[in-house]
Motif scaffolding. Structure first.
Motif, PDB file in Angstrom:
ATOM      1  N   GLY A  12       0.812  -1.216   0.000  1.00  0.00           N
ATOM      2  CA  GLY A  12       0.000   0.000   0.000  1.00  0.00           C
ATOM      3  C   GLY A  12       0.841   1.260   0.000  1.00  0.00           C
ATOM      4  N   ASP A  13       0.149   2.392  -0.226  1.00  0.00           N
ATOM      5  CA  ASP A  13       0.790   3.707  -0.195  1.00  0.00           C
ATOM      6  C   ASP A  13       1.863   3.863  -1.262  1.00  0.00           C
ATOM      7  OD1 ASP A  13      -0.733   4.251   2.172  1.00  0.00           O
ATOM      8  OD2 ASP A  13       0.686   2.986   3.243  1.00  0.00           O
ATOM      9  N   ASN A  38     -10.317   3.046   5.084  1.00  0.00           N
ATOM     10  CA  ASN A  38      -8.968   2.716   5.566  1.00  0.00           C
ATOM     11  C   ASN A  38      -7.925   3.242   4.576  1.00  0.00           C
ATOM     12  OD1 ASN A  38      -9.857   0.902   3.626  1.00  0.00           O
ATOM     13  ND2 ASN A  38      -9.029  -0.922   4.605  1.00  0.00           N
ATOM     14  N   GLY A  40      -6.122   5.945   1.972  1.00  0.00           N
ATOM     15  CA  GLY A  40      -5.898   7.392   1.948  1.00  0.00           C
ATOM     16  C   GLY A  40      -5.126   7.713   0.695  1.00  0.00           C
ATOM     17  N   THR A 128      -4.638  -2.693  12.506  1.00  0.00           N
ATOM     18  CA  THR A 128      -5.611  -2.176  11.534  1.00  0.00           C
ATOM     19  C   THR A 128      -5.703  -0.653  11.651  1.00  0.00           C
ATOM     20  OG1 THR A 128      -7.537  -2.183  12.987  1.00  0.00           O
ATOM     21  CG2 THR A 128      -7.021  -4.265  11.868  1.00  0.00           C
ATOM     22  N   THR A 129      -6.405  -0.061  10.701  1.00  0.00           N
ATOM     23  CA  THR A 129      -6.612   1.386  10.762  1.00  0.00           C
ATOM     24  C   THR A 129      -7.710   1.733  11.774  1.00  0.00           C
ATOM     25  OG1 THR A 129      -8.231   1.268   8.991  1.00  0.00           O
ATOM     26  CG2 THR A 129      -5.950   1.673   8.341  1.00  0.00           C
ATOM     27  N   GLY A 130      -8.414   0.732  12.276  1.00  0.00           N
ATOM     28  CA  GLY A 130      -9.463   0.967  13.275  1.00  0.00           C
ATOM     29  C   GLY A 130     -10.738   1.550  12.694  1.00  0.00           C
ATOM     30  N   GLN A 224      -5.429  -0.124  -1.081  1.00  0.00           N
ATOM     31  CA  GLN A 224      -4.436  -1.004  -0.445  1.00  0.00           C
ATOM     32  C   GLN A 224      -3.571  -1.651  -1.545  1.00  0.00           C
ATOM     33  OE1 GLN A 224      -7.915  -1.411   0.905  1.00  0.00           O
ATOM     34  NE2 GLN A 224      -7.292   0.311   2.149  1.00  0.00           N
ATOM     35  N   LEU A 228      -1.628  -6.983   0.718  1.00  0.00           N
ATOM     36  CA  LEU A 228      -2.670  -6.854   1.741  1.00  0.00           C
ATOM     37  C   LEU A 228      -3.955  -7.530   1.288  1.00  0.00           C
ATOM     38  CD1 LEU A 228      -2.150  -3.112   2.817  1.00  0.00           C
ATOM     39  CD2 LEU A 228      -1.635  -5.129   4.195  1.00  0.00           C
ATOM     40  N   VAL A 273       2.505  -0.352   6.708  1.00  0.00           N
ATOM     41  CA  VAL A 273       1.943   0.163   7.967  1.00  0.00           C
ATOM     42  C   VAL A 273       1.271  -1.014   8.649  1.00  0.00           C
ATOM     43  CG1 VAL A 273       0.754   2.155   8.949  1.00  0.00           C
ATOM     44  CG2 VAL A 273       0.998   1.984   6.490  1.00  0.00           C
ATOM     45  N   ALA A 275       1.212  -4.384  11.462  1.00  0.00           N
ATOM     46  CA  ALA A 275       2.086  -5.513  11.780  1.00  0.00           C
ATOM     47  C   ALA A 275       2.190  -6.476  10.610  1.00  0.00           C
ATOM     48  CB  ALA A 275       1.529  -6.227  13.011  1.00  0.00           C
ATOM     49  N   ARG A 303       0.149   7.173  11.265  1.00  0.00           N
ATOM     50  CA  ARG A 303       1.168   6.305  11.855  1.00  0.00           C
ATOM     51  C   ARG A 303       2.452   6.317  11.012  1.00  0.00           C
ATOM     52  NH1 ARG A 303      -1.759   0.583  12.285  1.00  0.00           N
ATOM     53  NH2 ARG A 303      -2.637   1.283  10.311  1.00  0.00           N
TER      54      ARG A 303
HETATM   55  P1  IMP Z   1      -7.651  -2.603   7.982  1.00  0.00           P
HETATM   56  O1  IMP Z   1      -7.746  -2.542   6.509  1.00  0.00           O
HETATM   57  O2  IMP Z   1      -7.953  -1.317   8.676  1.00  0.00           O
HETATM   58  O3  IMP Z   1      -8.415  -3.783   8.551  1.00  0.00           O
HETATM   59  O4  IMP Z   1      -6.108  -2.911   8.339  1.00  0.00           O
HETATM   60  C1  IMP Z   1      -5.494  -4.140   7.981  1.00  0.00           C
HETATM   61  C2  IMP Z   1      -4.048  -3.924   7.546  1.00  0.00           C
HETATM   62  O5  IMP Z   1      -4.045  -3.225   6.306  1.00  0.00           O
HETATM   63  C3  IMP Z   1      -3.226  -3.073   8.510  1.00  0.00           C
HETATM   64  O6  IMP Z   1      -1.885  -3.541   8.466  1.00  0.00           O
HETATM   65  C4  IMP Z   1      -3.297  -1.684   7.908  1.00  0.00           C
HETATM   66  O7  IMP Z   1      -2.195  -0.883   8.272  1.00  0.00           O
HETATM   67  C5  IMP Z   1      -3.259  -2.047   6.437  1.00  0.00           C
HETATM   68  N1  IMP Z   1      -3.880  -1.006   5.596  1.00  0.00           N
HETATM   69  C6  IMP Z   1      -5.193  -0.752   5.419  1.00  0.00           C
HETATM   70  N2  IMP Z   1      -5.378   0.270   4.566  1.00  0.00           N
HETATM   71  C7  IMP Z   1      -4.158   0.661   4.172  1.00  0.00           C
HETATM   72  C8  IMP Z   1      -3.690   1.660   3.258  1.00  0.00           C
HETATM   73  O8  IMP Z   1      -4.442   2.386   2.619  1.00  0.00           O
HETATM   74  N3  IMP Z   1      -2.328   1.746   3.133  1.00  0.00           N
HETATM   75  C9  IMP Z   1      -1.473   0.928   3.785  1.00  0.00           C
HETATM   76  N4  IMP Z   1      -1.861  -0.011   4.645  1.00  0.00           N
HETATM   77  C10 IMP Z   1      -3.193  -0.155   4.832  1.00  0.00           C
END
Ligand code: IMP
Length: 441
Positions: A12-13, A38, A40, A128-130, A224, A228, A273, A275, A303
């Motif tokens: 990602g990113d 989640n 950005g 996670t991003t929460g 993402q 991921l 980003v 774990a 983060r």
């Molecule tokens: P979730 O998608 O919030 O459930 O997070 C699950 C995993 O995906 C975590 O490691 C997040 O940091 C990662 N993640 C989710 N969205 C992004 C993104 O847009 N960029 C990078 N990592 C992401």
């Protein structure tokens, strides 16, 4: 007219927002197919910086229609905030934004469950991003989810909400010892959202099909990235959707037979980003320097991102899983000051050298990176207008990466601005969008 999928090839990113923003003037439609807020996606236009979480970056181009597909999970509060901020900055949404009736809603109990579950996981937490994305996809798979179309039917919405709140409150109270939710409060809040969003909710699969019939070109914007992906990523340290190219079809309802190509976006190094395994991760001051130079802080959570060298094993894996035709390489400038630049070309694992990405979590976790080292170019790459303007050592680095992943580059990005982009010679992009040449020169 070509329909092209854009995906991230790492964790990602990678800069997908910038690439989609560059290509948006050459297509009629941009469609998001996975993930939620989640994501950005940062786009810099002149002195303005836009961070988009749910709305495709194509929205910044007048006349480009944007679709939020059925594979996306939508937090309506966050979406409305994003819509309001775009409108305030002069962006027209009416007639340009379309939200799938089948997209699932992120409900207030989803972020609560996300956070509570992370807290319970302790050292196995995913980071996670929460935002509640995982729990929303859990409900989707469990056939308990509430969709955009349900927002438009108060009776059905109430019925589904009552069932969900009863179940989630039990879970929150009895398993997680966390706060519970009130049906009436959610109902009132979400009916207000419904009033806002109703004009945009529609059968987007049908619309896309008609547009493609009429010769429109669609760009499918991934969120993402490959590593991921729920099936092909570093499970369980992944997000909960199909972020790879196949997801473009299931996440929008456009069949694979109507897709014409896949463009991967890679950074010239790697970040992650949260774990999970990251074989080419850098340590100490080097990671800090790259983080500072690349502004490697999460666009959604702020983060600090973990930083590492380019991993060609991951690159080749992404090429295979997504069927990449070409790659846009971003942030080359961040490596400009490095004395030496490393590329991970294999993993050492219990006496063996692995050259394919291992599907087994335990193997990835134990794998030690095996590097090839090249001399740094120690000269600025920003401002280069074509590949010939780049320092010779930077060009050699790029050629080596192409060779290792087996996919030709189409664009090289050396800064956040639209202008800081090099169109590669014989760029495969020109086959799809010949007009890209004049817009980038
Ligand atoms: P979730 O998608 O919030 O459930 O997070 C699950 C995993 O995906 C975590 O490691 C997040 O940091 C990662 N993640 C989710 N969205 C992004 C993104 O847009 N960029 C990078 N990592 C992401």
């Amino acid at each position: 007219m070509p329909n092209i999928v854009v995906v991230g090839t790492q964790w990602g990113d990678e800069g997908k927002g910038k690439v989609v923003d560059l290509l948006a003037p050459h297509v009629n439609v941009v469609a998001r197919f996975a993930g939620g807020n989640n994501a950005g996606h940062t786009v810099v236009v002149g002195r303005e910086k836009y961070v988009l979480h749910t709305i495709p970056s194509g929205i910044l181009h007048p006349g480009c229609r944007c679709v939020i597909g059925c594979g996306v999970v939508v937090d309506p509060g966050s979406l409305i905030e994003e819509m309001e901020s775009l409108v305030q900055r002069g962006v027209t949404l009416d007639g340009n934004l379309f939200i799938s009736k089948n997209a699932h809603l992120i409900m207030p109990y989803h972020p609560a469950l996300d956070r509570a579950s992370e807290a319970k996981l302790g050292k196995r937490r995913i980071g996670t991003t929460g935002k509640g994305v995982g729990p929303a996809y859990v409900d989707k798979a469990a056939r308990a989810g509430i969709r955009m179309a349900d927002l438009l039917n108060e009776r059905l919405f109430r019925e589904k909400l009552e069932l969900n709140v009863a179940q989630k409150n039990r879970l929150l109270r009895e398993i997680y010892d966390a706060q519970t939710f009130s049906v009436e409060e959610i109902l009132n809040q979400y009916l207000r959202y419904a009033g806002w969003l109703a004009p945009y909710i529609t059968d987007t699969a049908l619309l896309l099909s008609r547009w493609i019939d009429n010769g429109y070109s669609v760009l499918f914007e991934g969120a993402q990235a490959t590593m991921l992906d729920i099936d092909h990523g570093t499970y369980p340290y992944i997000t909960s959707s199909s972020t790879t190219a196949g997801g473009a079809a299931t996440g929008t309802g456009v069949p694979p037979t109507r897709l014409h190509g896949v463009l991967g976006v890679s950074k010239a190094y790697t970040t992650r980003v949260g774990a999970g395994p990251f074989p080419s991760e850098m340590a100490g001051p080097l990671a800090e320097a790259i983080r500072a130079r690349g502004h490697e802080y999460g666009a959604t959570t702020g983060r600090p991102r973990r930083c590492g060298w380019f991993d060609a094993i991951v690159g080749r894996y992404a090429a295979r899983i997504n069927g990449l035709d070409t790659v846009a390489l971003t942030k080359l400038d961040v490596l400009d000051q490095c004395e030496t630049v490393k590329v991970c070309v294999g993993y050492r694992y219990r006496g063996d050298i692995l050259t394919e990405f291992p599907e087994d979590e335990n193997v990835v976790t134990e794998a030690e990176p095996f590097y090839e080292e090249v001399e740094g170019w120690r000269a600025p790459t920003g401002g280069a207008k074509n590949e010939a303007d780049l320092p010779a050592k930077a060009r050699r680095y790029l050629e080596r990466l192409e060779e290792l992943i087996g996919v030709p580059f189409c664009l090289i990005s050396t800064g956040a601005q639209r202008e800081e982009t090099i169109l590669c010679e014989n760029s495969p992009l020109l086959r799809w969008f010949p007009s890209v040449r004049s817009s980038l020169l």
